[in-house]
Design a protein around this motif. Sequence first.
Motif, PDB file in Angstrom:
ATOM      1  N   MET A   1       4.338   0.981  -2.598  1.00 58.74           N
ATOM      2  CA  MET A   1       3.334   0.605  -3.552  1.00 58.74           C
ATOM      3  C   MET A   1       1.948   0.854  -2.953  1.00 58.74           C
ATOM      4  O   MET A   1       1.591   0.261  -1.937  1.00 58.74           O
ATOM      5  CB  MET A   1       3.525  -0.887  -3.871  1.00 58.74           C
ATOM      6  N   PRO A   2       1.179   1.743  -3.505  1.00 61.33           N
ATOM      7  CA  PRO A   2      -0.179   1.997  -3.004  1.00 61.33           C
ATOM      8  C   PRO A   2      -1.060   0.755  -3.138  1.00 61.33           C
ATOM      9  O   PRO A   2      -0.791  -0.119  -3.953  1.00 61.33           O
ATOM     10  CB  PRO A   2      -0.701   3.118  -3.902  1.00 61.33           C
ATOM     11  N   ALA A   3      -2.107   0.715  -2.316  1.00 59.43           N
ATOM     12  CA  ALA A   3      -3.004  -0.446  -2.337  1.00 59.43           C
ATOM     13  C   ALA A   3      -4.445   0.017  -2.213  1.00 59.43           C
ATOM     14  O   ALA A   3      -4.728   1.060  -1.624  1.00 59.43           O
ATOM     15  CB  ALA A   3      -2.657  -1.391  -1.196  1.00 59.43           C
ATOM     16  N   ARG A   4      -5.350  -0.770  -2.755  1.00 59.85           N
ATOM     17  CA  ARG A   4      -6.783  -0.490  -2.636  1.00 59.85           C
ATOM     18  C   ARG A   4      -7.229  -0.810  -1.214  1.00 59.85           C
ATOM     19  O   ARG A   4      -6.754  -1.754  -0.588  1.00 59.85           O
ATOM     20  CB  ARG A   4      -7.590  -1.335  -3.613  1.00 59.85           C
ATOM     21  N   PHE A   5      -8.196  -0.034  -0.729  1.00 60.98           N
ATOM     22  CA  PHE A   5      -8.679  -0.217   0.632  1.00 60.98           C
ATOM     23  C   PHE A   5      -9.310  -1.586   0.824  1.00 60.98           C
ATOM     24  O   PHE A   5      -9.156  -2.205   1.871  1.00 60.98           O
ATOM     25  CB  PHE A   5      -9.656   0.903   1.005  1.00 60.98           C
ATOM     26  N   ARG A   6      -9.987  -2.117  -0.175  1.00 63.69           N
ATOM     27  CA  ARG A   6     -10.610  -3.443  -0.034  1.00 63.69           C
ATOM     28  C   ARG A   6      -9.541  -4.508   0.206  1.00 63.69           C
ATOM     29  O   ARG A   6      -9.754  -5.448   0.963  1.00 63.69           O
ATOM     30  CB  ARG A   6     -11.473  -3.780  -1.240  1.00 63.69           C
ATOM     31  N   ASP A   7      -8.364  -4.368  -0.412  1.00 60.42           N
ATOM     32  CA  ASP A   7      -7.271  -5.314  -0.200  1.00 60.42           C
ATOM     33  C   ASP A   7      -6.663  -5.140   1.194  1.00 60.42           C
ATOM     34  O   ASP A   7      -6.280  -6.111   1.840  1.00 60.42           O
ATOM     35  CB  ASP A   7      -6.198  -5.148  -1.269  1.00 60.42           C
ATOM     36  N   ILE A   8      -6.599  -3.905   1.635  1.00 65.21           N
ATOM     37  CA  ILE A   8      -6.075  -3.621   2.979  1.00 65.21           C
ATOM     38  C   ILE A   8      -6.987  -4.240   4.030  1.00 65.21           C
ATOM     39  O   ILE A   8      -6.513  -4.866   4.987  1.00 65.21           O
ATOM     40  CB  ILE A   8      -5.930  -2.101   3.186  1.00 65.21           C
ATOM     41  N   LYS A   9      -8.293  -4.091   3.860  1.00 62.98           N
ATOM     42  CA  LYS A   9      -9.250  -4.681   4.808  1.00 62.98           C
ATOM     43  C   LYS A   9      -9.082  -6.194   4.874  1.00 62.98           C
ATOM     44  O   LYS A   9      -9.083  -6.785   5.959  1.00 62.98           O
ATOM     45  CB  LYS A   9     -10.689  -4.354   4.401  1.00 62.98           C
ATOM     46  N   SER A  51      -1.971   5.435  -0.047  1.00 65.14           N
ATOM     47  CA  SER A  51      -0.549   5.596  -0.356  1.00 65.14           C
ATOM     48  C   SER A  51       0.340   4.902   0.674  1.00 65.14           C
ATOM     49  O   SER A  51      -0.093   4.517   1.756  1.00 65.14           O
ATOM     50  CB  SER A  51      -0.189   7.080  -0.422  1.00 65.14           C
ATOM     51  N   ASP A  52       1.617   4.775   0.304  1.00 68.21           N
ATOM     52  CA  ASP A  52       2.605   4.132   1.165  1.00 68.21           C
ATOM     53  C   ASP A  52       2.754   4.835   2.509  1.00 68.21           C
ATOM     54  O   ASP A  52       3.019   4.178   3.519  1.00 68.21           O
ATOM     55  CB  ASP A  52       3.975   4.117   0.481  1.00 68.21           C
ATOM     56  N   VAL A  53       2.603   6.127   2.517  1.00 63.78           N
ATOM     57  CA  VAL A  53       2.744   6.882   3.764  1.00 63.78           C
ATOM     58  C   VAL A  53       1.751   6.371   4.803  1.00 63.78           C
ATOM     59  O   VAL A  53       2.112   6.129   5.964  1.00 63.78           O
ATOM     60  CB  VAL A  53       2.527   8.395   3.501  1.00 63.78           C
ATOM     61  N   LEU A  66       6.074  -4.355   8.082  1.00 65.08           N
ATOM     62  CA  LEU A  66       5.631  -3.785   6.813  1.00 65.08           C
ATOM     63  C   LEU A  66       5.783  -4.769   5.656  1.00 65.08           C
ATOM     64  O   LEU A  66       4.875  -4.914   4.839  1.00 65.08           O
ATOM     65  CB  LEU A  66       6.400  -2.489   6.512  1.00 65.08           C
ATOM     66  N   ASP A  67       6.902  -5.472   5.592  1.00 65.67           N
ATOM     67  CA  ASP A  67       7.126  -6.414   4.484  1.00 65.67           C
ATOM     68  C   ASP A  67       6.095  -7.547   4.524  1.00 65.67           C
ATOM     69  O   ASP A  67       5.564  -7.945   3.484  1.00 65.67           O
ATOM     70  CB  ASP A  67       8.545  -6.983   4.534  1.00 65.67           C
ATOM     71  N   GLU A  68       5.835  -8.070   5.700  1.00 61.10           N
ATOM     72  CA  GLU A  68       4.848  -9.147   5.841  1.00 61.10           C
ATOM     73  C   GLU A  68       3.456  -8.656   5.438  1.00 61.10           C
ATOM     74  O   GLU A  68       2.723  -9.344   4.741  1.00 61.10           O
ATOM     75  CB  GLU A  68       4.823  -9.656   7.280  1.00 61.10           C
ATOM     76  N   PHE A  69       3.120  -7.445   5.877  1.00 64.97           N
ATOM     77  CA  PHE A  69       1.812  -6.878   5.534  1.00 64.97           C
ATOM     78  C   PHE A  69       1.674  -6.674   4.023  1.00 64.97           C
ATOM     79  O   PHE A  69       0.653  -7.001   3.441  1.00 64.97           O
ATOM     80  CB  PHE A  69       1.600  -5.560   6.279  1.00 64.97           C
ATOM     81  N   MET A  70       2.712  -6.174   3.385  1.00 65.98           N
ATOM     82  CA  MET A  70       2.680  -5.931   1.951  1.00 65.98           C
ATOM     83  C   MET A  70       2.546  -7.233   1.159  1.00 65.98           C
ATOM     84  O   MET A  70       1.904  -7.260   0.121  1.00 65.98           O
ATOM     85  CB  MET A  70       3.924  -5.162   1.506  1.00 65.98           C
ATOM     86  N   ARG A  71       3.122  -8.313   1.654  1.00 70.12           N
ATOM     87  CA  ARG A  71       2.990  -9.608   0.980  1.00 70.12           C
ATOM     88  C   ARG A  71       1.552 -10.108   1.020  1.00 70.12           C
ATOM     89  O   ARG A  71       1.124 -10.823   0.125  1.00 70.12           O
ATOM     90  CB  ARG A  71       3.908 -10.650   1.621  1.00 70.12           C
ATOM     91  N   LYS A  72       0.792  -9.742   2.049  1.00 67.87           N
ATOM     92  CA  LYS A  72      -0.593 -10.203   2.181  1.00 67.87           C
ATOM     93  C   LYS A  72      -1.563  -9.409   1.312  1.00 67.87           C
ATOM     94  O   LYS A  72      -2.701  -9.802   1.164  1.00 67.87           O
ATOM     95  CB  LYS A  72      -1.028 -10.135   3.642  1.00 67.87           C
ATOM     96  N   LEU A  73      -1.118  -8.284   0.768  1.00 72.15           N
ATOM     97  CA  LEU A  73      -2.011  -7.466  -0.059  1.00 72.15           C
ATOM     98  C   LEU A  73      -2.267  -8.101  -1.405  1.00 72.15           C
ATOM     99  O   LEU A  73      -1.538  -8.768  -1.994  1.00 72.15           O
ATOM    100  CB  LEU A  73      -1.424  -6.071  -0.259  1.00 72.15           C
TER     101      LEU A  73
END
Length: 73
Positions: A1-9, A51-53, A66-73
């Motif tokens: 699942m792609p994510a916005r950079f602001r959410d990643i930060k 992107s997911d890559v 990865l799963d823990e990181f994706m839950r925080k997005l």
Amino acid sequence: MPARFRDIKRALSGFAITAEPPASGSHWKLRDQTGKVYTLPCHNGERSEISDVYLKALCRTFGLDLDEFMRKL
């Protein structure tokens, strides 16, 4: 699942990883406390969709689950 950079930060701040804006161009540098660096292409700044890559490689680089990181997005 792609994510916005602001959410990643926002999610990375919980892992003590900082995002440094580009001096020129569009690639932001993500840096942890040990000095590891990973660059992300963010052509639209914080609105960029990553992107997911890139997310999988980011987690591999910094040793994040990865799963823990994706839950925080």
